[in-house]
Each structure stands twice: as structure tokens, then as C-alpha cells.
Design a protein around this motif. Structure first.
Motif, PDB file in Angstrom:
ATOM      1  N   PRO A 283       3.860  14.672  33.632  1.00  0.00           N
ATOM      2  CA  PRO A 283       3.242  14.824  34.958  1.00  0.00           C
ATOM      3  C   PRO A 283       4.006  15.720  35.921  1.00  0.00           C
ATOM      4  O   PRO A 283       3.405  16.529  36.632  1.00  0.00           O
ATOM      5  CB  PRO A 283       3.172  13.385  35.482  1.00  0.00           C
ATOM      6  CG  PRO A 283       3.136  12.534  34.251  1.00  0.00           C
ATOM      7  CD  PRO A 283       3.994  13.257  33.251  1.00  0.00           C
ATOM      8  N   ILE A 301       7.505  11.656  40.472  1.00  0.00           N
ATOM      9  CA  ILE A 301       6.247  10.917  40.388  1.00  0.00           C
ATOM     10  C   ILE A 301       6.480   9.484  40.835  1.00  0.00           C
ATOM     11  O   ILE A 301       7.360   8.790  40.316  1.00  0.00           O
ATOM     12  CB  ILE A 301       5.681  10.947  38.949  1.00  0.00           C
ATOM     13  CG1 ILE A 301       5.491  12.393  38.473  1.00  0.00           C
ATOM     14  CG2 ILE A 301       4.379  10.164  38.878  1.00  0.00           C
ATOM     15  CD1 ILE A 301       4.487  13.191  39.277  1.00  0.00           C
ATOM     16  N   GLY A 303       4.039   6.410  41.257  1.00  0.00           N
ATOM     17  CA  GLY A 303       2.690   5.859  41.132  1.00  0.00           C
ATOM     18  C   GLY A 303       1.665   6.966  41.041  1.00  0.00           C
ATOM     19  O   GLY A 303       1.725   7.802  40.134  1.00  0.00           O
ATOM     20  N   GLU A 304       0.735   6.990  41.995  1.00  0.00           N
ATOM     21  CA  GLU A 304      -0.292   8.028  42.020  1.00  0.00           C
ATOM     22  C   GLU A 304       0.078   9.168  42.960  1.00  0.00           C
ATOM     23  O   GLU A 304      -0.758  10.013  43.270  1.00  0.00           O
ATOM     24  CB  GLU A 304      -1.634   7.416  42.439  1.00  0.00           C
ATOM     25  CG  GLU A 304      -2.153   6.390  41.435  1.00  0.00           C
ATOM     26  CD  GLU A 304      -3.507   5.834  41.839  1.00  0.00           C
ATOM     27  OE1 GLU A 304      -3.998   6.203  42.929  1.00  0.00           O
ATOM     28  OE2 GLU A 304      -4.066   5.038  41.064  1.00  0.00           O
ATOM     29  N   LYS A 305       1.321   9.167  43.412  1.00  0.00           N
ATOM     30  CA  LYS A 305       1.787  10.212  44.320  1.00  0.00           C
ATOM     31  C   LYS A 305       2.830  11.076  43.629  1.00  0.00           C
ATOM     32  O   LYS A 305       3.657  10.590  42.863  1.00  0.00           O
ATOM     33  CB  LYS A 305       2.376   9.586  45.588  1.00  0.00           C
ATOM     34  CG  LYS A 305       2.895  10.607  46.600  1.00  0.00           C
ATOM     35  CD  LYS A 305       3.530   9.935  47.803  1.00  0.00           C
ATOM     36  CE  LYS A 305       2.495   9.293  48.694  1.00  0.00           C
ATOM     37  NZ  LYS A 305       3.108   8.815  49.964  1.00  0.00           N
ATOM     38  N   SER A 330      -4.027  19.052  43.608  1.00  0.00           N
ATOM     39  CA  SER A 330      -4.224  17.605  43.628  1.00  0.00           C
ATOM     40  C   SER A 330      -5.454  17.202  42.819  1.00  0.00           C
ATOM     41  O   SER A 330      -5.433  16.221  42.066  1.00  0.00           O
ATOM     42  CB  SER A 330      -4.364  17.131  45.077  1.00  0.00           C
ATOM     43  OG  SER A 330      -4.497  15.730  45.132  1.00  0.00           O
ATOM     44  N   THR A 333      -4.577  17.698  38.972  1.00  0.00           N
ATOM     45  CA  THR A 333      -3.597  16.779  38.378  1.00  0.00           C
ATOM     46  C   THR A 333      -3.925  15.313  38.601  1.00  0.00           C
ATOM     47  O   THR A 333      -3.350  14.438  37.959  1.00  0.00           O
ATOM     48  CB  THR A 333      -2.198  17.055  38.944  1.00  0.00           C
ATOM     49  OG1 THR A 333      -2.206  16.811  40.361  1.00  0.00           O
ATOM     50  CG2 THR A 333      -1.773  18.495  38.683  1.00  0.00           C
ATOM     51  N   LYS A 334      -4.831  15.034  39.570  1.00  0.00           N
ATOM     52  CA  LYS A 334      -5.203  13.657  39.939  1.00  0.00           C
ATOM     53  C   LYS A 334      -4.069  12.928  40.674  1.00  0.00           C
ATOM     54  O   LYS A 334      -4.058  11.698  40.731  1.00  0.00           O
ATOM     55  CB  LYS A 334      -5.623  12.829  38.712  1.00  0.00           C
ATOM     56  CG  LYS A 334      -6.644  13.483  37.819  1.00  0.00           C
ATOM     57  CD  LYS A 334      -7.959  13.719  38.533  1.00  0.00           C
ATOM     58  CE  LYS A 334      -8.998  14.295  37.575  1.00  0.00           C
ATOM     59  NZ  LYS A 334     -10.244  14.683  38.262  1.00  0.00           N
ATOM     60  N   TYR A 335      -3.124  13.682  41.224  1.00  0.00           N
ATOM     61  CA  TYR A 335      -2.040  13.086  42.011  1.00  0.00           C
ATOM     62  C   TYR A 335      -2.177  13.486  43.473  1.00  0.00           C
ATOM     63  O   TYR A 335      -2.568  14.617  43.784  1.00  0.00           O
ATOM     64  CB  TYR A 335      -0.669  13.553  41.501  1.00  0.00           C
ATOM     65  CG  TYR A 335      -0.220  12.873  40.227  1.00  0.00           C
ATOM     66  CD1 TYR A 335       0.358  11.602  40.260  1.00  0.00           C
ATOM     67  CD2 TYR A 335      -0.365  13.501  38.991  1.00  0.00           C
ATOM     68  CE1 TYR A 335       0.766  10.975  39.086  1.00  0.00           C
ATOM     69  CE2 TYR A 335       0.038  12.888  37.814  1.00  0.00           C
ATOM     70  CZ  TYR A 335       0.606  11.624  37.877  1.00  0.00           C
ATOM     71  OH  TYR A 335       0.996  10.995  36.720  1.00  0.00           O
ATOM     72  N   GLU A 336      -1.825  12.570  44.356  1.00  0.00           N
ATOM     73  CA  GLU A 336      -1.685  12.905  45.772  1.00  0.00           C
ATOM     74  C   GLU A 336      -0.341  13.608  45.933  1.00  0.00           C
ATOM     75  O   GLU A 336       0.702  13.052  45.586  1.00  0.00           O
ATOM     76  CB  GLU A 336      -1.724  11.630  46.618  1.00  0.00           C
ATOM     77  CG  GLU A 336      -1.544  11.889  48.103  1.00  0.00           C
ATOM     78  CD  GLU A 336      -1.378  10.611  48.903  1.00  0.00           C
ATOM     79  OE1 GLU A 336      -0.977  10.703  50.071  1.00  0.00           O
ATOM     80  OE2 GLU A 336      -1.626   9.509  48.337  1.00  0.00           O
TER      81      GLU A 336
END
Length: 367
Positions: A283, A301, A303-305, A330, A333-336
Motif C-alpha cells: 500500500p 498506512i 487503517g484506511e488513511k 485517493s 488507492t481507496k485510501y484517505e
């Protein structure tokens, strides 16, 4: 009625349907017509006589107790009376009486005709639904037949007329009757009242992927896989790729010599700028690549951030005009993504670490 088998074959051939499917719907039409003509209190069953090939319609009379209060109704029969016809019958079974719709005259024939038309039309719609539902996300071509006052563009594709709403059209695009349009099938819906509705799109990321698949042989053949894509239609897009074999450079194959392949796709998207990046299942690396052309110092990384550290000079590149670059990264990658500027001390430490690493490599080489 004697020609029903010929009618079934004729409908099947004319509408490009299987004979068995048409036969099943014709039988269902007879049963539905019987309910309208004789009442819904009984069940009806239509079969095809294997010898004569004619349709035989039965009314099913329910067998009940000898003292059942419903016996005044002709749709029920007592067990004792039922045994006069068949000793094996039990309560809850049915006794079948053959009935003939033709005996009811012309009005009954009209009811039957409408039922056959309705059920065959439903069968055609179901087959079309299955065909186009399997093509969701696929590239299609069609001719514009109409543009209404709400800017909905109606496009004829083979046997259907699909619609592309204004929100599914790239900004500032205008179409007129007769234009041939490329798009992807976004969704297919089947409604009993409105029939089949096929929605088209030129703004979906799937449209970008479908264009690349058509333009890049390595993607079509499976040598290069599109892991994910993100778009802000008409402005910019990012696409993550990886190769299934070490002999193929995923990004190079997609871009093409002097950018010829990616430019062809960009032209179809009204000049949309497309960044092709190599996907990584790590990631932090993936996020760093997705923020290109910015060069980041580190990614953490949580969590989701994704917390991205970078020097101040790279921040504007990471964000992009109107925030477009970081938004796409964002989405891809599906990350904030959270940006953190490195302080002067952190930059100095990083430089010292890099110089130290260079000295070690000079002494010992790459480990």
C-alpha cells in the motif's frame, strides 16, 4: 388449435428464440387466459399432447372432505365423488377436467391472443436483458436517434434503444442525430411496466478501461491487467496496471511508442490527461506512485488513511490544480490521503541519511 405447433416454431424462428422457451410461454399464456375466462378460484394446467401435438387445457378441481362447506362451489369436489373417477385420489389432490377455450367463441380467442402476445414479449425482453446484462462494462457503438430537452441522448444499438443521460456524458460534449458514439453499458434494468432500460456512459472509469482494452493488445490478451482506475471526466484520470509476465512493461505497453496508444484513448475522452502507473500490492508504495508527478519522502498506512510526508516544494504537485491529483490518487488507492510537510530538521536528517547510505554503498556496494 391444430396449428399451434407451427405457430410455436414460427414465433421461435422469427424472434430468434428457442422452441422450448416459446412452448413454455405459450402454455403459460393458455393458463393465464383460462384464469381470466373461467375465474381464479381454480388452478389450470396446459400441456401438449405428444400424439396430436395440440395443446390440452385442464381445470384442476380440488378434492375436499365430504362435508366441506365449499362443496357448493363447482371448483371443489367431495372425496366420495372423486373416487367415482379415480380411487387413488386423496384430500388435497386435484381432479383434472379438460376444457376448451374455443367453445367460448371469438372474445375468448381475443383474450388468448393478447395473453400469448404478452408472454412472448416478456420472453423477448428477458432474453435481451440477459444479453446486455452480460455486457455491463463493455464497449459498444451506436447511432444517435434523438436528443431530448433534458439532454438525454438516445442511442440505437442493434435491437435496442439505450439512453445516455447528461451526467453520463463528458462535459461540453454535444451529440446530434446520426452521430456514431462509443460508450460502455453502465446498467441494465428490466421493469414489467416500462420494459428494458439500458443506461450508457462515457464518464465511468469502465469506459476508460474498455477503451484501453480495445487500444492495447497486451491488455486485451491478458498480459497486462488493469487493477483499478479513477477519473474526473474530461480533466484527468489515473490507471493502475501490472504485468502478468516479466517480459512485458505494463506502463510502457499501455502508453505505447511516443505515447501513441494512450494519446488515442485521451483523444476519445476529449483530451483527458491519463496517468498510467505501475500497481504495487504494498500500500505505501502504491500510494506514493499514485501521487505522481509529486515525489514523496515516506508513506505511513494507518487503517484506511495514508499519511504522506513530503518536502514543501512537492506539496503543490501532490495536490494538483483544484486538488485533482490528490483526489484521483485517493480514488485509485481507496485510501484517505493526508499530506504532512517535512520540517527543516527532518529534511536535514533525511539528506544526511541519504548521504550515509550513498557512502555505505560506495564501500560495500548494493546489499
Amino acid at each position: 388449435m391444430e396449428k399451434i405447433s407451427d405457430i410455436i416454431e414460427s414465433i421461435a424462428h422469427e424472434k430468434n428464440l428457442s422452441i422450448e422457451d416459446v412452448k413454455a410461454r405459450i402454455l403459460k399464456a393458455f393458463e393465464s387466459a383460462a384464469k381470466k375466462l373461467y375465474g381464479t378460484q381454480c388452478e389450470y394446467e396446459a400441456t401438449i399432447n405428444p400424439t396430436t401435438k395440440n395443446i390440452v387445457l385442464y381445470q384442476k378441481i380440488l378434492v375436499v372432505e365430504d362435508d366441506d362447506k365449499r362443496l357448493d362451489d363447482e371448483h371443489f369436489i367431495s372425496l366420495a365423488k372423486a373416487h367415482e373417477f379415480d380411487k387413488s385420489l386423496e384430500i388435497g389432490d386435484s381432479l383434472n377436467y379438460e376444457i376448451n377455450i374455443e367453445d367460448l367463441g371469438r372474445s375468448a380467442a381475443g383474450v388468448l391472443g393478447r395473453e400469448i402476445e404478452y408472454h412472448i414479449q416478456r420472453l423477448i425482453e428477458e432474453k435481451i436483458f440477459e444479453k446486455y446484462n452480460a455486457k455491463v462494462g463493455s464497449l459498444v457503438f451506436g447511432s444517435v436517434t434523438r436528443v431530448d430537452n433534458d439532454e438525454n441522448t438516445f442511442i440505437e444499438i442493434d435491437e435496442i434503444r439505450a439512453v445516455m443521460s447528461m451526467k453520463n456524458r463528458i462535459k461540453d460534449e454535444k451529440f446530434k442525430v446520426g452521430d456514431v458514439v462509443k460508450c460502455v453499458i453502465k446498467s441494465v434494468k428490466l421493469d414489467k411496466k416500462d420494459g428494458i432500460k439500458v443506461e450508457l456512459s462515457r464518464t465511468s472509469p469502465k469506459f476508460l478501461e474498455a477503451l484501453l482494452k480495445a487500444e492495447v493488445p497486451e491488455i486485451k490478451d491478458g498480459g497486462v491487467i488493469i487493477q483499478n482506475s479513477a477519473r474526473i471526466p474530461g480533466k484527468k484520470a489515473k490507471i493502475a496496471l501490472y504485468s502478468t509476465t516479466p517480459n512485458i512493461d505494463a506502463v510502457g505497453a499501455t502508453v505505447g511508442v511516443k505515447g501513441v496508444r494512450i494519446n488515442a484513448v485521451s483523444n476519445e475522452l476529449n483530451g483527458e490527461n491519463i496517468d498510467a502507473i505501475e500497481y504495487s500490492n504494498e500500500p505505501a508504495i502504491f500510494v506514493a506512485r499514485a501521487l505522481a508527478p509529486a515525489i514523496v519522502s515516506s508513506v505511513k498506512i494507518d487503517g484506511e488513511k495514508a499519511i504522506v510526508s513530503l518536502v514543501p516544494e512537492q506539496k503543490s504537485k501532490a495536490i494538483g490544480a483544484s486538488g485533482i491529483n490528490i483526489r484521483l490518487a485517493s480514488m485509485l488507492t481507496k485510501y484517505e490521503i493526508e499530506l504532512q510537510e517535512l520540517s527543516a530538521t527532518s529534511q536535514s536528517n533525511q539528506i544526511n541519511n541519504e548521504e550515509g547510505l550513498k557512502n555505505l554503498k560506495a564501500l560495500f556496494g548494493d546489499l
